[in-house]
Motif scaffolding. Sequence first.
Motif, PDB file in Angstrom:
ATOM      1  N   ASN A  32      43.930  38.999  37.175  1.00  0.00           N
ATOM      2  CA  ASN A  32      43.017  40.139  37.150  1.00  0.00           C
ATOM      3  C   ASN A  32      43.290  41.060  35.962  1.00  0.00           C
ATOM      4  O   ASN A  32      42.362  41.676  35.421  1.00  0.00           O
ATOM      5  CB  ASN A  32      43.116  40.919  38.458  1.00  0.00           C
ATOM      6  N   LEU A  33      44.526  41.163  35.556  1.00  0.00           N
ATOM      7  CA  LEU A  33      44.851  41.974  34.380  1.00  0.00           C
ATOM      8  C   LEU A  33      44.280  41.357  33.112  1.00  0.00           C
ATOM      9  O   LEU A  33      43.820  42.065  32.212  1.00  0.00           O
ATOM     10  CB  LEU A  33      46.365  42.141  34.259  1.00  0.00           C
ATOM     11  N   ILE A  34      44.311  40.037  33.030  1.00  0.00           N
ATOM     12  CA  ILE A  34      43.742  39.362  31.858  1.00  0.00           C
ATOM     13  C   ILE A  34      42.242  39.625  31.775  1.00  0.00           C
ATOM     14  O   ILE A  34      41.702  39.962  30.716  1.00  0.00           O
ATOM     15  CB  ILE A  34      44.038  37.854  31.913  1.00  0.00           C
ATOM     16  N   SER A  35      41.552  39.477  32.907  1.00  0.00           N
ATOM     17  CA  SER A  35      40.112  39.731  32.895  1.00  0.00           C
ATOM     18  C   SER A  35      39.811  41.212  32.643  1.00  0.00           C
ATOM     19  O   SER A  35      38.839  41.544  31.953  1.00  0.00           O
ATOM     20  CB  SER A  35      39.475  39.266  34.208  1.00  0.00           C
ATOM     21  N   ALA A  61      46.404  46.777  38.497  1.00  0.00           N
ATOM     22  CA  ALA A  61      47.482  45.935  39.017  1.00  0.00           C
ATOM     23  C   ALA A  61      47.932  46.406  40.397  1.00  0.00           C
ATOM     24  O   ALA A  61      48.116  45.599  41.326  1.00  0.00           O
ATOM     25  CB  ALA A  61      48.662  45.937  38.050  1.00  0.00           C
ATOM     26  N   LEU A  62      48.100  47.701  40.566  1.00  0.00           N
ATOM     27  CA  LEU A  62      48.577  48.245  41.836  1.00  0.00           C
ATOM     28  C   LEU A  62      47.548  48.071  42.958  1.00  0.00           C
ATOM     29  O   LEU A  62      47.898  47.709  44.083  1.00  0.00           O
ATOM     30  CB  LEU A  62      48.934  49.719  41.662  1.00  0.00           C
ATOM     31  N   VAL A  63      46.281  48.312  42.647  1.00  0.00           N
ATOM     32  CA  VAL A  63      45.243  48.185  43.683  1.00  0.00           C
ATOM     33  C   VAL A  63      45.025  46.721  44.055  1.00  0.00           C
ATOM     34  O   VAL A  63      44.866  46.384  45.238  1.00  0.00           O
ATOM     35  CB  VAL A  63      43.932  48.845  43.222  1.00  0.00           C
ATOM     36  N   VAL A  64      45.013  45.838  43.068  1.00  0.00           N
ATOM     37  CA  VAL A  64      44.867  44.410  43.361  1.00  0.00           C
ATOM     38  C   VAL A  64      46.042  43.923  44.194  1.00  0.00           C
ATOM     39  O   VAL A  64      45.869  43.171  45.167  1.00  0.00           O
ATOM     40  CB  VAL A  64      44.745  43.593  42.054  1.00  0.00           C
ATOM     41  N   ALA A 158      35.329  40.222  40.425  1.00  0.00           N
ATOM     42  CA  ALA A 158      34.758  40.702  39.161  1.00  0.00           C
ATOM     43  C   ALA A 158      34.951  42.203  38.970  1.00  0.00           C
ATOM     44  O   ALA A 158      34.621  42.734  37.904  1.00  0.00           O
ATOM     45  CB  ALA A 158      33.271  40.371  39.114  1.00  0.00           C
ATOM     46  N   THR A 159      35.484  42.882  39.971  1.00  0.00           N
ATOM     47  CA  THR A 159      35.641  44.328  39.877  1.00  0.00           C
ATOM     48  C   THR A 159      36.620  44.781  38.795  1.00  0.00           C
ATOM     49  O   THR A 159      36.323  45.743  38.065  1.00  0.00           O
ATOM     50  CB  THR A 159      36.072  44.905  41.237  1.00  0.00           C
ATOM     51  N   PRO A 160      37.808  44.152  38.636  1.00  0.00           N
ATOM     52  CA  PRO A 160      38.735  44.638  37.606  1.00  0.00           C
ATOM     53  C   PRO A 160      38.155  44.672  36.189  1.00  0.00           C
ATOM     54  O   PRO A 160      38.261  45.709  35.514  1.00  0.00           O
ATOM     55  CB  PRO A 160      39.924  43.676  37.734  1.00  0.00           C
ATOM     56  N   PRO A 161      37.521  43.589  35.687  1.00  0.00           N
ATOM     57  CA  PRO A 161      36.936  43.705  34.349  1.00  0.00           C
ATOM     58  C   PRO A 161      35.786  44.706  34.294  1.00  0.00           C
ATOM     59  O   PRO A 161      35.578  45.383  33.280  1.00  0.00           O
ATOM     60  CB  PRO A 161      36.451  42.283  34.033  1.00  0.00           C
TER      61      PRO A 161
END
Length: 300
Positions: A32-35, A61-64, A158-161
Amino acid sequence: MDHVQPALPYVRPYGRLRRYVLVAKPWIVVANLISAFGGFGLAARGHLESGLLLAVLAGVALVVASACVVNNVIDREIDRKMARTWNRALAIGAMSGRAAMVYAGVLGAAGLAVLWVGTNALATGLTVLGFAVYVGAYSLALKRISPLSTLVGSLAGATPPLAAYCAVSQRFDLGALLVLALFCSWQMPHSYAIAISRYDDYRAAGIPVLPVACDIATTKRHIAGHILVFMVEAQLLTVCGYAGMRFFALATALSLVWFGLARFGAGDDRRQARAVYVFSILVIVAVSLMLAVDAAPIPA
């Protein structure tokens, strides 16, 4: 009772830190950090603000991680029925559900605080929405009853990006919509490939993923179709002026190879699905990094 021996590493003196790390699914956090980096770089268009980037990555990162811990609590019963998950800390009783929820609460609260202070209300709100969709709509409501859970899970993934993009842009525009669509479309063949390769696990646990609820042949057609949609959405980022031609060329080439693996790959269904899954990881890493590298400059 034959699972007692493999559980021993979790209760050794050094095991506590390890299980707290693993219950947060660090490999999913990294993905998720990469995206998120890709979404951030696309919106920044070559003008990366390090402080904002750090806040986005730390908060996401913390929320995921928090969402992953809650998912482990919800899924601990079905995890015991699956070969790849039976020895997770919650499944074998090496961590209590209460301890896990406290841990998830701390992670989530810290992540949202970082996002609220370091980004903007839109990015924070989208992250909260992604958490709610993943935990509520996907994990609690749909995973055990409908193959539509994969689609709903893709929205959360798809939320993180998307949040990273909006942390920079401070608005939900066409670029944000394309980022949401692109990363949703990537997750569908990725998840379906996992479902085929782990068919026995999902059937044993009673999880109605598409191969179990329908059949593998239909799932393979869905995989190929979603890859083509992914390719078109990636191309639209360039056509609409958000990404450059290098991104267009890379995304198109990778999508065509990915489609070839899905449609014409050799071997039995599960071996083919594993190839599609492995290549999907290459696709999302390459596409995310190229989004940041080859974002189109802001028009004068």
